[in-house]
Scaffold this motif. Sequence first.
Motif, PDB file in Angstrom:
ATOM      1  N   LEU A 152       0.836  -1.206   0.000  1.00 24.90           N
ATOM      2  CA  LEU A 152       0.000   0.000   0.000  1.00 24.90           C
ATOM      3  C   LEU A 152       0.872   1.257   0.000  1.00 24.90           C
ATOM      4  O   LEU A 152       0.591   2.225  -0.714  1.00 24.90           O
ATOM      5  CB  LEU A 152      -0.917   0.002   1.220  1.00 24.90           C
ATOM      6  N   ASN A 153       1.940   1.243   0.783  1.00 26.63           N
ATOM      7  CA  ASN A 153       2.868   2.381   0.805  1.00 26.63           C
ATOM      8  C   ASN A 153       3.493   2.593  -0.580  1.00 26.63           C
ATOM      9  O   ASN A 153       3.655   3.731  -1.031  1.00 26.63           O
ATOM     10  CB  ASN A 153       3.966   2.144   1.844  1.00 26.63           C
ATOM     11  N   LEU A 154       3.818   1.479  -1.235  1.00 27.01           N
ATOM     12  CA  LEU A 154       4.399   1.567  -2.573  1.00 27.01           C
ATOM     13  C   LEU A 154       3.393   2.146  -3.574  1.00 27.01           C
ATOM     14  O   LEU A 154       3.747   2.976  -4.425  1.00 27.01           O
ATOM     15  CB  LEU A 154       4.848   0.172  -3.025  1.00 27.01           C
ATOM     16  N   VAL A 155       2.128   1.725  -3.462  1.00 29.03           N
ATOM     17  CA  VAL A 155       1.076   2.253  -4.331  1.00 29.03           C
ATOM     18  C   VAL A 155       0.921   3.759  -4.135  1.00 29.03           C
ATOM     19  O   VAL A 155       0.753   4.513  -5.106  1.00 29.03           O
ATOM     20  CB  VAL A 155      -0.259   1.528  -4.065  1.00 29.03           C
ATOM     21  N   HIS A 156       1.001   4.210  -2.896  1.00 24.43           N
ATOM     22  CA  HIS A 156       0.894   5.655  -2.621  1.00 24.43           C
ATOM     23  C   HIS A 156       2.063   6.417  -3.246  1.00 24.43           C
ATOM     24  O   HIS A 156       1.886   7.543  -3.730  1.00 24.43           O
ATOM     25  CB  HIS A 156       0.843   5.902  -1.118  1.00 24.43           C
ATOM     26  N   VAL A 157       3.236   5.800  -3.251  1.00 27.24           N
ATOM     27  CA  VAL A 157       4.402   6.433  -3.885  1.00 27.24           C
ATOM     28  C   VAL A 157       4.167   6.558  -5.398  1.00 27.24           C
ATOM     29  O   VAL A 157       4.410   7.613  -6.002  1.00 27.24           O
ATOM     30  CB  VAL A 157       5.680   5.617  -3.613  1.00 27.24           C
ATOM     31  N   TYR A 158       3.685   5.458  -6.013  1.00 31.19           N
ATOM     32  CA  TYR A 158       3.384   5.492  -7.447  1.00 31.19           C
ATOM     33  C   TYR A 158       2.318   6.541  -7.756  1.00 31.19           C
ATOM     34  O   TYR A 158       2.413   7.289  -8.733  1.00 31.19           O
ATOM     35  CB  TYR A 158       2.886   4.124  -7.917  1.00 31.19           C
ATOM     36  N   LYS A 159       1.298   6.592  -6.938  1.00 29.71           N
ATOM     37  CA  LYS A 159       0.192   7.518  -7.163  1.00 29.71           C
ATOM     38  C   LYS A 159       0.656   8.973  -7.039  1.00 29.71           C
ATOM     39  O   LYS A 159       0.260   9.839  -7.833  1.00 29.71           O
ATOM     40  CB  LYS A 159      -0.941   7.252  -6.183  1.00 29.71           C
ATOM     41  N   HIS A 160       1.517   9.237  -6.068  1.00 28.79           N
ATOM     42  CA  HIS A 160       2.029  10.603  -5.890  1.00 28.79           C
ATOM     43  C   HIS A 160       2.821  11.042  -7.122  1.00 28.79           C
ATOM     44  O   HIS A 160       2.637  12.169  -7.626  1.00 28.79           O
ATOM     45  CB  HIS A 160       2.915  10.668  -4.643  1.00 28.79           C
ATOM     46  N   GLY A 161       3.690  10.147  -7.622  1.00 27.34           N
ATOM     47  CA  GLY A 161       4.468  10.478  -8.813  1.00 27.34           C
ATOM     48  C   GLY A 161       3.578  10.677 -10.021  1.00 27.34           C
ATOM     49  O   GLY A 161       3.793  11.591 -10.839  1.00 27.34           O
ATOM     50  N   PHE A 162       2.546   9.834 -10.135  1.00 24.48           N
ATOM     51  CA  PHE A 162       1.606   9.942 -11.240  1.00 24.48           C
ATOM     52  C   PHE A 162       0.843  11.265 -11.169  1.00 24.48           C
ATOM     53  O   PHE A 162       0.679  11.970 -12.178  1.00 24.48           O
ATOM     54  CB  PHE A 162       0.649   8.752 -11.173  1.00 24.48           C
ATOM     55  N   ASP A 163       0.385  11.622  -9.972  1.00 23.61           N
ATOM     56  CA  ASP A 163      -0.352  12.887  -9.792  1.00 23.61           C
ATOM     57  C   ASP A 163       0.516  14.090 -10.148  1.00 23.61           C
ATOM     58  O   ASP A 163       0.028  15.072 -10.728  1.00 23.61           O
ATOM     59  CB  ASP A 163      -0.845  13.009  -8.350  1.00 23.61           C
ATOM     60  N   GLU A 164       1.784  14.047  -9.783  1.00 22.01           N
ATOM     61  CA  GLU A 164       2.684  15.158 -10.081  1.00 22.01           C
ATOM     62  C   GLU A 164       2.828  15.362 -11.590  1.00 22.01           C
ATOM     63  O   GLU A 164       2.869  16.500 -12.081  1.00 22.01           O
ATOM     64  CB  GLU A 164       4.055  14.918  -9.444  1.00 22.01           C
ATOM     65  N   ASP A 165       2.904  14.251 -12.350  1.00 28.20           N
ATOM     66  CA  ASP A 165       3.011  14.368 -13.806  1.00 28.20           C
ATOM     67  C   ASP A 165       1.694  14.850 -14.414  1.00 28.20           C
ATOM     68  O   ASP A 165       1.693  15.573 -15.425  1.00 28.20           O
ATOM     69  CB  ASP A 165       3.405  13.018 -14.413  1.00 28.20           C
ATOM     70  N   LEU A 166       0.577  14.456 -13.818  1.00 26.90           N
ATOM     71  CA  LEU A 166      -0.715  14.970 -14.286  1.00 26.90           C
ATOM     72  C   LEU A 166      -0.793  16.481 -14.077  1.00 26.90           C
ATOM     73  O   LEU A 166      -1.332  17.212 -14.923  1.00 26.90           O
ATOM     74  CB  LEU A 166      -1.863  14.281 -13.538  1.00 26.90           C
ATOM     75  N   LYS A 167      -0.268  16.955 -12.958  1.00 28.27           N
ATOM     76  CA  LYS A 167      -0.264  18.393 -12.698  1.00 28.27           C
ATOM     77  C   LYS A 167       0.593  19.128 -13.725  1.00 28.27           C
ATOM     78  O   LYS A 167       0.256  20.248 -14.156  1.00 28.27           O
ATOM     79  CB  LYS A 167       0.255  18.669 -11.288  1.00 28.27           C
ATOM     80  N   LEU A 168       1.717  18.495 -14.123  1.00 24.01           N
ATOM     81  CA  LEU A 168       2.574  19.091 -15.157  1.00 24.01           C
ATOM     82  C   LEU A 168       1.809  19.186 -16.470  1.00 24.01           C
ATOM     83  O   LEU A 168       1.879  20.207 -17.174  1.00 24.01           O
ATOM     84  CB  LEU A 168       3.833  18.236 -15.341  1.00 24.01           C
ATOM     85  N   TRP A 169       1.062  18.158 -16.794  1.00 17.09           N
ATOM     86  CA  TRP A 169       0.199  18.175 -17.981  1.00 17.09           C
ATOM     87  C   TRP A 169      -0.832  19.302 -17.861  1.00 17.09           C
ATOM     88  O   TRP A 169      -1.076  20.054 -18.799  1.00 17.09           O
ATOM     89  CB  TRP A 169      -0.476  16.813 -18.108  1.00 17.09           C
ATOM     90  N   GLY A 170      -1.422  19.457 -16.696  1.00 14.48           N
ATOM     91  CA  GLY A 170      -2.410  20.503 -16.468  1.00 14.48           C
ATOM     92  C   GLY A 170      -1.822  21.895 -16.592  1.00 14.48           C
ATOM     93  O   GLY A 170      -2.461  22.806 -17.145  1.00 14.48           O
ATOM     94  N   GLU A 171      -0.595  22.067 -16.091  1.00 19.57           N
ATOM     95  CA  GLU A 171       0.072  23.375 -16.198  1.00 19.57           C
ATOM     96  C   GLU A 171       0.293  23.718 -17.675  1.00 19.57           C
ATOM     97  O   GLU A 171       0.136  24.885 -18.090  1.00 19.57           O
ATOM     98  CB  GLU A 171       1.404  23.341 -15.449  1.00 19.57           C
ATOM     99  N   GLY A 172       0.675  22.705 -18.460  1.00 18.34           N
ATOM    100  CA  GLY A 172       0.870  22.942 -19.892  1.00 18.34           C
ATOM    101  C   GLY A 172      -0.447  23.287 -20.579  1.00 18.34           C
ATOM    102  O   GLY A 172      -0.487  24.158 -21.465  1.00 18.34           O
ATOM    103  N   ALA A 173      -1.539  22.610 -20.144  1.00 19.81           N
ATOM    104  CA  ALA A 173      -2.850  22.893 -20.741  1.00 19.81           C
ATOM    105  C   ALA A 173      -3.300  24.302 -20.411  1.00 19.81           C
ATOM    106  O   ALA A 173      -3.829  25.019 -21.277  1.00 19.81           O
ATOM    107  CB  ALA A 173      -3.878  21.869 -20.225  1.00 19.81           C
TER     108      ALA A 173
END
Length: 282
Positions: free
Chosen positions: A107-128
């Motif tokens: 579960l801790n590992l999943v949260h790490v993956y999710k945090h990294g994924f969310d950060e890249d989504l935010k980068l996509w959003g900033e570009g949009a």
Amino acid sequence: KFQKQLKEMELMLNNNWEEKAKLSEEHERQMQRFREERERAAHALEEERQKRLRLLQEKNDLELSLRGLVDLVASLEEPLAMAGESHAWLKSHRSFRQDTEALTQQLNLVHVYKHGFDEDLKLWGEGAEAGDATLQIMGLGRSLPKLEKLRKGVEKLVQLEGQCVSDACGLDISVKRAAVELEAFRSKVQSEIREETEAESQRQGTLASEQIAQILTLIQKQLQVKLEELHKLTTVEMGQTIDMVVTFSEGLSEGEVTKAVSALQALISSPILAMPAGMPQK
């Protein structure tokens, strides 16, 4: 001459009766002391068992309860059928604990993956928001590998959760069955109490079986708590992540990002990322 012999015989008989009476009285006193000592020992044992039961209830720890049950069953003069089962339950709990620890780590590992994924989504959003197609493509490109890691991580999380639930439910079913069998045994013991000489030993067995029943009830409650904790433990909040995918993908034109967007939007309907139960879906 004969009168003298008769008197001697009478005297001898009287002495024998007095001696026998004294022996009988001494024997009765010894038996009384033995009964009193046995009652004191039984009372002390009962107090010790009650003390241990209260301690188990205060600690409210599943493993301690199982150990307490093993010790109590082993201390009985007449072995119960659950003697072997209680040892098996303790081993099952050790497996359950190991699986739960692995689940927590995953579960801790999943949260790490999710945090990294969310950060890249935010980068996509900033570009949009800035109208920067290069930044959008960069955010999308970086998010896709992390989405795959997140997907696989959740798949393993679901697998571990299933194993933990299976362990807990199997143990719970076995304990419930033993509780039913114990109740039948207690009813049989009660019906067999007939004579006072048997009553004391039977009473002690009845008290011990009552305490076993109380510990079994405690164990069942603790297992239910463990199952509830499993549900809470494996709940991953995906609502915000899904909102970002939906929001940032609106208004995009066909082209280079279409495939990436489609892969991200699959997150919304993915049955894997929709598990475990309780995980929000848009």
